[in-house]
Each structure stands twice: as C-alpha cells, then as structure tokens.
Design an enzyme around this catalytic site. Sequence first.
Site, PDB file in Angstrom:
ATOM      1  N   GLU A 269      37.380  -2.935  35.060  1.00 60.17           N
ATOM      2  CA  GLU A 269      36.701  -2.952  36.367  1.00 60.17           C
ATOM      3  C   GLU A 269      37.613  -2.514  37.508  1.00 60.17           C
ATOM      4  O   GLU A 269      37.882  -3.284  38.439  1.00 60.17           O
ATOM      5  CB  GLU A 269      36.106  -4.333  36.649  1.00 60.17           C
TER       6      GLU A 269
ATOM      7  N   GLU B 230      29.580  -5.372  29.073  1.00 64.14           N
ATOM      8  CA  GLU B 230      29.567  -6.829  29.266  1.00 64.14           C
ATOM      9  C   GLU B 230      28.226  -7.280  29.829  1.00 64.14           C
ATOM     10  O   GLU B 230      27.642  -6.598  30.669  1.00 64.14           O
ATOM     11  CB  GLU B 230      30.622  -7.256  30.302  1.00 64.14           C
TER      12      GLU B 230
HETATM   13  C1  GLA Z   1      33.850  -9.075  34.789  1.00 65.95           C
HETATM   14  C2  GLA Z   1      35.152  -8.877  34.065  1.00 65.95           C
HETATM   15  C3  GLA Z   1      35.393  -9.875  32.976  1.00 65.95           C
HETATM   16  C4  GLA Z   1      34.922 -11.242  33.369  1.00 65.95           C
HETATM   17  C5  GLA Z   1      33.486 -11.193  33.786  1.00 65.95           C
HETATM   18  C6  GLA Z   1      32.917 -12.537  34.151  1.00 65.95           C
HETATM   19  O1  GLA Z   1      32.838  -8.290  34.379  1.00 65.95           O
HETATM   20  O2  GLA Z   1      35.317  -7.584  33.565  1.00 65.95           O
HETATM   21  O3  GLA Z   1      36.772  -9.863  32.687  1.00 65.95           O
HETATM   22  O4  GLA Z   1      35.716 -11.709  34.401  1.00 65.95           O
HETATM   23  O5  GLA Z   1      33.374 -10.374  34.915  1.00 65.95           O
HETATM   24  O6  GLA Z   1      31.572 -12.453  34.531  1.00 65.95           O
END
Ligand code: GLA
Length: 671
Positions: free
Chosen positions: A152, A309
């Site tokens: 991210e 995710e």
């Molecule tokens: C993000 C991050 C993860 C985690 C999630 C939690 O998407 O990439 O490492 O912290 O949020 O929701």
Amino acid sequence: MSEKIWNHNKIAYGGDYNPEQWSEDVWQEDMRLFKLAHIDTVTLNVFSWASLQPDEETYQFEKLDKIMNMVRENGLKVCLATSTAAHPAWMAKKYPEILRTEFNGMKRKFGGRHNSCPNSLVYQKYATRLASKLAERYQSYDNIIGWHISNEFGQECYCENCEKAFRVWLKKRYKTIEEVNRVWNTSFWGHTFYEFDEIVLPNLLSEHFEEERSMFQGISLDYKRFNSDSMLNCYRMEYDAVKKITPHIPVTTNLMGFYKPLDYQKWAKYMDFVSWDNYPSYNDSIAQNALHHDLIRGLKSGKPFILMEQTPSVTNWQYYNALKRPGVLRLQSYQAVAHGSDSVMFFQMRRSIGACEKYHSAVIDHCGHENTRVFREVTQIGEELDKIGDRILGAREEAKVAILFDWENWWGIELSAGPSVELKYTDEIIRYYTALHEQNIATDIISVDEDLSRYQVVIAPVLYMTKGNYDEKIREFVKQGGTFVTTYFSGYVNENDLVITGGYPGKLRDILGIWVEEIDALPPDFCNYFDFDGEEHQCQLLCDLMHLEGAEALAVYKEDFYAGMPVITKNVFGKGNAYYVGTRSDKQFYKQFIKKICKECEIHPAAIVPKGVEAVSRKTEEKEYLFLLNHEEEEKKVTLEKDCVEILTETEYNKGDTVVLKKRDVVILQM
Ligand code: GLA
Ligand code: ZN
C-alpha cells in the site's frame, strides 16, 4: 484465448500470512487449517525487513527459508512481498534522512509503517537491495506466482530531500525557470522565481492554509504529481530489481481504490497486473463497492485483477467495526470476482496477539480452531472456488458505457479555491455510476489514455481539466456517432490549472453547443428546480447559467433570476450527441437520464432482475458467466432469458425458467 494474470489454475484463495509472528508448532496447525478451508495461496513476507536485515551488513533468511519450504511442501502458491513498507529501527537511528516529514513540517521519528521518505537515497538503496536478495534467494521456487512490492504505497513527504528532488523534477518537466513562472502564473501575488532553489514545497509552511486548500494551485498540483512519481520511482526500482532475476514472475503492488495521493492510472503502466485491498465500510452502497472494482479493472483496460486483501469479517481501524453479517463475505467475494477479480484473498490468515491489528478478523481467530462462524463461511467459499476451477479465469466484462476518471482532474478540482468546498469529484462519479449500476448496465471506468471507439456512451462528470488535446478525442468520438455526457465545472482549465479563456466550457464548447457565462454555488439547503421527463427534480450544489449555441434545452431552471435558462442540454454533433448537465440533481434524475440515454443507444442490462439483485457478466471467447448477487435479506426470483447451468449447484435451467435466490445468495450461470 483469455489471458491469465499469474500462474494459477483457479481463482486464487488465501491471503496475508504472518507466521513470523508465531512459533513453529502453530505453523503446522495453520497448514492443517488451510487445507480444511481450501486455501491455496499465501502472501508472505509483507513486514519482515527488520528480521531479514538486523543491521547494515547482515541479511538472514533462515526463518523465511523455513516458511517458504513449509508452504511449498503443503502445495501452496506464494505471492512474495518485498517487505519494504516499514524500515528497520536501526536504519532510522543511523540514517534519520529516511524518515518522512509531514504536511505540517513535522519530522517523524521511527514508528508506524509506510514511513520512509521516497526520495531518500539510503531508503532506495536498501529497499532495492532487499528486493534483489529475495529474488536471488527464492528464484527457483516455482510456486511463487507474483511479486508484491512493498505494501500500500502512499503518504506524502515534505522533507528537504524531497524539496531538492522537486526542483529537479520541475527542471526536467519545464526546462527553464521562465516556463515554471508561466505555468504557475507567478505574476500573481509577486511570486516570480529567479532560480530553481527558491522554490519550496507547498505545505502548511508555505502555500497551504489547509491540507487541500492552496493559494497556488499550479504549485500544489505539480507537487502531487511529483509525490506520486517519487513513490512510483521507488516501486519501479524494486520492480526492476526483481524482474532482472525473475523475469517470468509478474509483479504488482496492492492499491487502495480511490486513493487520492497516487495517480494509479500512471502507476498501472508499470505493473504486470493490478491488485487492490477492498475494505468497504458499513455504510458504503453496493454500487460504491462495485465502482471500486471497476476502477481497478479499468487501470489495465479491463483485464482481470487480483483482490489482494479483504477482511473475513471486521477491521480494527474503522470507527465502527461492525461484523460482516452471515453471507456478506460470500457476496462481497463473488462481487469482486464478478467485476473481474481472479482471486479472493484476505487480510489476514491468523489474527495477531499484539498491537493495533489484534482485533482485526482473520481466517483463524484467537480461539485457534476451526469451529467459528467465520471459518465456516471461509470454508464454504473455498469449496466453491475449487468447484469453479479454471472456468472464469481471464474472462472479461464487456461494457458499452464508460465513465472517465482522471487523477489529475481530481487533484485540480479539489485544490480549486471556489466555486464550492462541497464539490467532491468522486461524489459526482458515484452519482452517475450508481444510476448505471442499479440498472445493471456494465460500465468501465477509464483514463484519458483509453481508446473511446469501443464505447457507445462516454460520461465525463466534472471534466474540469481538458488536458492536452483531449477535446479532440471527444470531438472525434462524438462525430463518429458516440454519445458524450459532461457536467458543470467542465472544460475550465488546461493541465497546469490555467484557465482556458474565451468562455466556459473552453474547448468543449463547440461539441456541447453551449456557452456557460456564470456558475452559482448554492449553500446547503438552497435549491432550484427543473422538470425532466414529466417529473420535477432538484438542482443542488452548483447551477450553471448558460446560453445555447446550437444545443437544445431539455430542461430549464424554474426559480431565481435565472428561471427559464437551460440546465440540461443536448447537442447533435456529427453523427453523435453531446449532453450537458448544468447542475447536480437528485437520484431520480440520474436514473431517468441514464435510462433515456441507454434506450437511445440500445444498451441493455446484463439481465432483467428485481431490485436488490446485481447482475454482472464475464465472458471468455467461448463462454459467458452471469453472476446474480442478491444483496437483500429476502428471497428474489429471476426469470432466465437463455438456457444455462448454475455452476455451483450444477442445476440446469431452460429459457423461461425461474431461478430462486435466497437471502444474500449468489448464483453463477454458465450461459
Ligand atoms: C491494509 C494493509 C494490511 C492491513 C490491513 C488491515 O490493507 O495492507 O497490512 O493493515 O490494511 O485492514
Ligand atoms: Zn522526503
């Protein structure tokens, strides 16, 4: 044939797995539980830099070796992360230059994550070196199906290093200081620059009085471009490092949907495939969720993407971390697949015990066993994805309607001082998208680089910035028979946020056949009205005062001193039509307006379904898969228009049969 995005023979199922937080006996239990849940893919090594490189000279991979070997022995595919989203503490102590400086000028200390200055040469050197070392060490693991660079990417930096790099960036873009002065219009407020080193970063210490409110939009706009490019540069360095050693493994980084600081449309050009993290909040609409997927799919011109995710149930970081109701995880997973994902992946596989994510849900909860509601729901999806096998991989949604979305336009609109602080670009996108989505009209979200000729309708809400000769592209599209729709606050400026003089909407004026003389910003609770298709609708936020120059008025204002002036217009241009919507209206208006346009253009929904059911189709060259998603809590019935087979239950249907969708149910019909 439809193209596969990575080396997997089914929709990938799994997610972020952090065994380094656990002892080895727990790992063995994880392997057992993964098998039970039909997990086949894990994302490893997302935050392991500190353990992989405990000091400047030492690299230690023994633990990761063990993990890599264990998951390989257990038949799992790996999406391998490079770990560079959180630098080690020793590095921050030894090289404070790697620490970011915030918008308010505050220099950060060690802490958090996503905390490195993108222009720090030290950070770049060590991040790239780590990526290379990982690629060297694990190049022979044929179960690695993707590289996951950092995590991210985001944030902004306002440190002195970045300031220097900004000047270099500007010199490259504009060549001379005279040109910088011209594009920033520095004759305003005596801002003329004589040398590049007089230029400072636009933040709270200089041009800004609030995060998004600047006194010099041109400077702030260029800073946004520069910051996005700086991060992109870090990504690309790691990309090159791993590609050099493992050219056969596709590379991505996990994106965040409508994430304003980074121009993902530019980023996507450097990604082998795009992936993203989907965390809707409890009050996001079904259409909003769908829009995010379509945005991501559009980054690669409609190719499938990876859902990297999503949470099995709750997050920890929202204000109200409501549970996903039974069935919602399954619905959201298939919504992602329906809109183009070739994976269903989670954050996280096992819930950690310390720090801020310990109450973020996981496939394996703190209780440690499989007898949980969430685990059962995860397992059901796992079984179904096994059943689907490779059938949907690579299939694409075919849209005849596109909504234009442009990051630089986003920055431009929201940096603008006037006409209204309430004007938010994505709000306007959502309004049009929702009307399309609720009528189950497939829609692509496209960038300015996209070829328009494959669409019948192109909607460009608030096209404030007409960059380069984008107007030519629209002109050609409409001339050839396309239908173009745009709105208030369009065509005002060029790519430097300099006004295009001669009357709004600038270079779009002839296409639309109108001249906008003034724009009235309505304070909250103020309203005007117009009639359209036999119903009265509201005007909110902004009202254009315009004159017809060839267009026809489809509706006029009913009140105020501009009563009788056109508010919605249509212009016949070449073989096509150009519509202009001079205000923000109510939900019912967008619904009727979109219905009218789709009727004129003979654009049909993916299926005729009752309200609350989402219908989306993905096609390969040979087959069509129609997803029906019942987002409501009551049963719905859909009459089928063709013979088909439901692929999860293997039920055969004939044309005219009814398929019953239980509450929050999903069916996938192979047509
Ligand atoms: C993000 C991050 C993860 C985690 C999630 C939690 O998407 O990439 O490492 O912290 O949020 O929701
Ligand atoms: Zn910096």
